[in-house]
Every structure is written in C-alpha cells, then in structure tokens.
Design a protein around this motif. Structure first.
Motif, mmCIF file in Angstrom:
data_model
loop_
_atom_site.group_PDB
_atom_site.id
_atom_site.type_symbol
_atom_site.label_atom_id
_atom_site.label_comp_id
_atom_site.label_asym_id
_atom_site.label_seq_id
_atom_site.Cartn_x
_atom_site.Cartn_y
_atom_site.Cartn_z
ATOM 1 N N ASN A 80 1.314 2.322 -3.644
ATOM 2 C CA ASN A 80 0.659 2.620 -2.544
ATOM 3 C C ASN A 80 -0.693 3.292 -3.177
ATOM 4 O O ASN A 80 -1.806 3.187 -2.060
ATOM 5 N N SER A 130 -2.916 0.419 -3.675
ATOM 6 C CA SER A 130 -3.179 -0.242 -2.438
ATOM 7 C C SER A 130 -4.395 0.385 -1.484
ATOM 8 O O SER A 130 -5.461 -0.191 -1.335
ATOM 9 N N GLN A 131 -4.412 1.830 -1.776
ATOM 10 C CA GLN A 131 -5.463 2.424 -0.686
ATOM 11 C C GLN A 131 -6.528 2.459 -1.595
ATOM 12 O O GLN A 131 -7.766 2.205 -0.775
ATOM 13 N N SER A 166 -8.097 -0.834 -1.155
ATOM 14 C CA SER A 166 -8.296 -1.122 0.157
ATOM 15 C C SER A 166 -9.864 -0.488 0.685
ATOM 16 O O SER A 166 -10.430 -0.757 1.397
ATOM 17 N N VAL A 183 -7.458 -6.399 -1.328
ATOM 18 C CA VAL A 183 -6.025 -6.557 -0.810
ATOM 19 C C VAL A 183 -5.320 -6.538 -2.197
ATOM 20 O O VAL A 183 -5.756 -7.370 -3.172
ATOM 21 N N SER A 184 -4.343 -5.872 -2.478
ATOM 22 C CA SER A 184 -3.666 -5.927 -3.718
ATOM 23 C C SER A 184 -2.037 -6.342 -3.256
ATOM 24 O O SER A 184 -1.866 -5.983 -2.372
ATOM 25 N N GLN A 191 1.924 -6.253 -5.334
ATOM 26 C CA GLN A 191 2.854 -5.770 -6.207
ATOM 27 C C GLN A 191 3.671 -7.232 -6.748
ATOM 28 O O GLN A 191 4.274 -7.856 -6.015
#
Length: 363
Positions: free
Chosen positions: A86, A89-90, A93, A98-99, A101
């Motif tokens: 997370n 991801s943030q 972003s 976009v990532s 997992q």
C-alpha cells in the motif's frame, strides 16, 4: 561510463528500507520510488524486487513472547506485506504510476510451465506500463521452500525476463576487498569471470535485518553475469543512487557479463532445486565439459552412474567423481534408457550442450 539499460531489475534490501530500530524507513522508500519514476520517464522498464514486509509488520503488531520464529515471520510478513504494498502503491500513484504486487515462492520456478506462466504475467504488466513489485511470499515460504534471500529471487527474475541489468541496493558501497569497516578496505569496481574465492576477502557477516550476506550476493551475481546480464551492487542509502549509478557517477561494484545465454539455459541455471536425477561423470568428461572452449554435449561414454527416475525434458544434476556439483541440464531421454547406455560409445548425447549449464565456480 554511463549504462544504457532498457529493462532493469532493482532489488532493494531490508537494510535499505529499515531504520536502526527495525521500523520501516518510508522516507527512503519514497526517495527510491521517485528515482524509479524518473527512470520510467526516460522510457525504461523497471521491476522492483523489494524486501521489507517483516519490518512493516513489526510497525503494526506486537508479538506475543511465546511465538516461535517461523510463526513470527509468517505473522509479521502477512500483516506487513499489506502495508508495504500500500505504501509503494501510494508513492507510485503520486507520480501517476500504477504498481502491482507479485508474490512468489521457490516452488513457482519448479517446472517450465509455471516458469512461462509467471514470465507472461510480468510481460503483460510491463506492456501496460505497470511497475511490478516482487517479494517472496513469506507467509507460505518456510525452511526448504525459501529462497536464500531476495538476491536469489532478483537473479531469477532478471534471468527470466532477460533483463539488461540487475541493480542490487544494499547498505554498503559494493563488494570490498576486506572488512568494509576497515578504512584500508576498498570497493572492488569490477569483478569478471576470472575472479574466484570470494570467501577469502568478502565478509561472511550477515546483514542486520536481511537473511543473506555478501558471499551469497557474490555467488548469485556471478551466476547472473555468466548468463549475460550485468549486475551492479551499490549503496541504496545514498541520495539518487539509481540515477547516478546509471550515469556512472557513483562508486559501486559491477559484475561484468559473459556472452549471453539462451532463455532455456537461464531457466536451467536456476532450476537445480528441482533436479529429478543425478548423473555422475568421469574425469575425462569433466575435463572436456569444463575446460574446452567449444560447446560440448554430455555423452553416455562419459557417464559413470545414474541416480533417480527422470523422463525426457526433466532437469538433471551433474556431479564429478568427488561428488562436486558441476551444473545442470535437460535430459534428452529418460533414466531407463540412460542406464542401458552408461559408458557406451557412439550414443546420442544424454544432455545436449544447448541445454547444459555449468557452474562458473568449477571450470
């Protein structure tokens, strides 16, 4: 000199992402994401292999004293992986990226089918401009199922995706010719195929938070470099290390690549764990395979003994008369037929040279 790589694997070690107290270093993570975003702006493909799940878990949950080591690792990894991904991801972003997992275990490399499925997953992510973030699935990877460390995992991914380079970020500037704490020790700037005996000058001390040490990094890096992929080991705590490394402006260690190997050889090189049989070869065959400048197949005349039950297409391990591991290959026919042909002349190769990978440490 600068390095013009297009597809890059960036492995970020536990020590880079963890503070002295064992808690996650989110400022460092954010800075590394900024650098990856900058590389993406340059049109490069970047796959991140990241440790740090256990440290993230440690920041969220207090372990009961009676928790055993394996259960503790599973608990911290399960809780921490959510926070880790997370956070990534943030941060990605924030750069309009976009990532994704990708959690893997050693078992995921067990056969050609699984291997190609995983490769396809990475390729579709890259085609859609997604940044894959890879980690070992510590929740189910225990004892024999574990990678040596995430360096080994990063090497597998680099080989699988035929990467242009593998960048390993540690908490030291590279491979030293002595103890890094000794002011007389210096970073070895280049290591090529002629360099052997790492244990004589590389510290065997393991890192504070990670599982692996510099010895395992060296052996893994040599294996990947032998497959034609350059490996760089640098200090991930330095500002702008990724950008400066690719410009050739930061002190670090580079493992010089050999000529490129085929995709199948890259799979074979990392699949020894799943060998179905063992082939013991005589000294003549060993000398021919390990010292000849020409590509040579393994013929039955050079075979002394065969163990295990294998079929055509299975991975087999080669050993010499002293039981030393020489390498791995794909069997051209099954063990039953191979046993009938042991020591015989004028027979088809048991392992063709196109499907034979020899350990760089033994030649």
């Amino acid at each position: 000199m600068s390095f013009q790589y297009k597809r890059i694997i960036v492995k970020i070690g536990s020590n880079v992402l963890t503070q002295q107290d064992g808690m996650p270093d989110e400022a460092r993570m954010q800075h590394l994401v900024e650098q990856v975003a900058a590389l993406k702006q340059q049109g490069k493909e970047v796959i991140v292999v990241s440790s740090g799940a256990v440290a993230s878990g440690r920041s969220l949950i207090q372990l009961a004293n009676r928790t055993d080591a394996v259960s503790a690792r599973q608990l911290l990894a399960a809780v921490g992986q959510v926070k880790l991904i997370n956070t990534y991801s943030q941060f990605f972003s924030d750069h309009g990226l976009v990532s994704a997992q990708v959690l893997v275990t050693k078992e995921d490399f067990r056969d050609r089918g699984h291997y190609l499925n995983m490769k396809n997953c990475f390729q579709v992510l890259l085609q859609n401009n997604v940044v894959p973030i890879v980690n070992e699935n510590d929740v189910i990877s225990v004892t024999e199922l574990m990678f040596t460390d995430n360096d080994e995992l990063a090497g597998l991914i680099a080989s699988m995706l035929n990467a242009d380079a593998l960048l390993i970020l540690s908490n030291v500037n590279g491979i030293y010719n002595g103890d890094p704490k000794d002011s007389a020790s210096q970073v070895i700037l280049e290591i090529d195929a002629s360099t052997t005996g790492f244990s004589s000058f590389v510290s065997t001390q393991r890192s504070q938070f990670g599982r692996g040490g510099m010895i395992t990094k060296c052996h893994m890096a040599r294996k990947v470099a032998q497959l034609g992929i350059p490996v760089h080991i640098a200090n991930g705590k330095k500002q702008n290390v990724l950008l400066e490394l690719l410009k050739g402006e930061v002190e670090h260690t580079r493992f010089v690549p050999d000529k490129s190997a085929s995709g199948k050889k890259k799979w074979i090189a990392h699949s020894g764990t799943f060998a179905k049989g063992v082939i013991k070869i005589n000294e003549g065959a060993r000398a021919a395979l390990c010292t000849s400048r020409k590509a040579i197949s393994l013929l039955p005349v050079g075979v002394l003994h065969i163990e295990g039950d294998f079929q055509k297409g299975d991975i087999v391990k080669l050993i010499d008369e002293q039981q030393r591991e020489l390498g791995f290959g794909i069997a051209e026919y099954g063990s039953e037929k191979a046993l009938e042909r042991v020591g015989q002349q004028k027979q088809k190769p048991l392992v063709h040279y196109d499907y034979l990978f020899l350990n760089p440490e033994i030649s």
